[in-house]
Write a protein that holds these residues in place. Structure first.
Motif, PDB file in Angstrom:
ATOM      1  N   ILE A 118     -49.129 -65.720  -6.291  1.00 49.07           N
ATOM      2  CA  ILE A 118     -48.757 -65.725  -7.717  1.00 49.07           C
ATOM      3  C   ILE A 118     -48.842 -64.254  -8.138  1.00 49.07           C
ATOM      4  CG2 ILE A 118     -48.770 -66.453  -9.868  1.00 49.07           C
ATOM      5  CD1 ILE A 118     -49.883 -69.176  -8.597  1.00 49.07           C
ATOM      6  N   GLY A 119     -47.915 -63.564  -8.544  1.00 46.62           N
ATOM      7  CA  GLY A 119     -47.985 -62.263  -9.189  1.00 46.62           C
ATOM      8  C   GLY A 119     -48.199 -62.483 -10.586  1.00 46.62           C
ATOM      9  N   THR A 120     -48.626 -61.140 -10.956  1.00 43.72           N
ATOM     10  CA  THR A 120     -48.599 -60.998 -12.545  1.00 43.72           C
ATOM     11  C   THR A 120     -47.303 -60.081 -13.144  1.00 43.72           C
ATOM     12  OG1 THR A 120     -49.965 -59.042 -12.423  1.00 43.72           O
ATOM     13  CG2 THR A 120     -51.005 -61.113 -12.590  1.00 43.72           C
ATOM     14  N   GLU A 121     -47.288 -60.349 -14.287  1.00 40.43           N
ATOM     15  CA  GLU A 121     -45.969 -59.567 -14.875  1.00 40.43           C
ATOM     16  C   GLU A 121     -46.622 -58.151 -14.869  1.00 40.43           C
ATOM     17  OE1 GLU A 121     -44.780 -60.641 -18.652  1.00 40.43           O
ATOM     18  OE2 GLU A 121     -44.649 -62.883 -18.255  1.00 40.43           O
ATOM     19  N   LYS A 122     -45.701 -56.970 -14.785  1.00 41.99           N
ATOM     20  CA  LYS A 122     -45.956 -55.803 -14.849  1.00 41.99           C
ATOM     21  C   LYS A 122     -46.336 -55.383 -16.503  1.00 41.99           C
ATOM     22  CE  LYS A 122     -44.301 -51.177 -13.953  1.00 41.99           C
ATOM     23  NZ  LYS A 122     -43.169 -50.406 -13.169  1.00 41.99           N
ATOM     24  N   SER A 123     -47.408 -55.054 -16.649  1.00 37.82           N
ATOM     25  CA  SER A 123     -47.825 -54.558 -17.955  1.00 37.82           C
ATOM     26  C   SER A 123     -47.077 -53.577 -18.593  1.00 37.82           C
ATOM     27  CB  SER A 123     -49.330 -54.442 -17.949  1.00 37.82           C
ATOM     28  OG  SER A 123     -49.875 -53.158 -17.177  1.00 37.82           O
TER      29      SER A 123
END
Length: 156
Positions: free
Chosen positions: A53-58
């Protein structure tokens, strides 16, 4: 230890899918190991697909600051709600202040009484000084508490 085993399992799982090599779980005594080479007491393990599960690019700092100033959709308290909340806090702090002032008076009384009397078990002067120092520390702590509470009340 569980985190190490979990990390090891995930790592082996990722590597096994990349290289498509079988993974074997070997139990030697009480130690469990995972390997790609079969041996005595080893059984093939099907680890299945690994979910990542990746994170959104900040957003960049400038975008973040621009969004905060332009898009203030945060819930805001009305002046009445704020005053009510502060009044409740003030009452609690004033009750704490009264308790601390009473405790300070008790500590000061104990200090003056303690300085005047030398107990029988305090044959050397160091024991007397240690007891009096503890009483002075108690007075000092109470005074610091009172100062902190008064500072907090002044912020309201």
């Amino acid at each position: 230890m569980k985190k190490v085993v979990f990390t090891l399992l995930v790592s082996i799982g990722l590597i096994s899918h990349i290289y498509a090599a079988p993974v074997y779980r070997c139990i030697v005594g009480k130690e469990v190991t995972f390997t790609n080479k079969p041996g005595n007491g080893c059984k093939a393990v099907n680890l299945g697909p690994i979910s990542v599960i990746g994170t959104e690019k900040s957003p960049s700092r400038t975008t973040k600051n621009a969004n905060n100033t332009a898009n203030n959709n945060y819930p805001k308290e009305s002046a009445a709600e704020n005053a009510t909340r502060n009044q409740g806090r003030r009452q609690i702090l004033e009750a704490e202040l009264a308790n601390e002032q009473k405790a300070l008076a008790d500590a000061q009384k104990a200090l003056t009484e303690g300085q005047a009397v030398r107990n029988g078990n305090e044959k050397n002067y160091a024991k007397y000084q240690e007891r009096v120092q503890q009483l002075q520390n108690a007075v000092s702590d109470r005074q610091k508490n009172i100062d902190a509470i008064q500072k907090e009340i002044s912020r309201l």
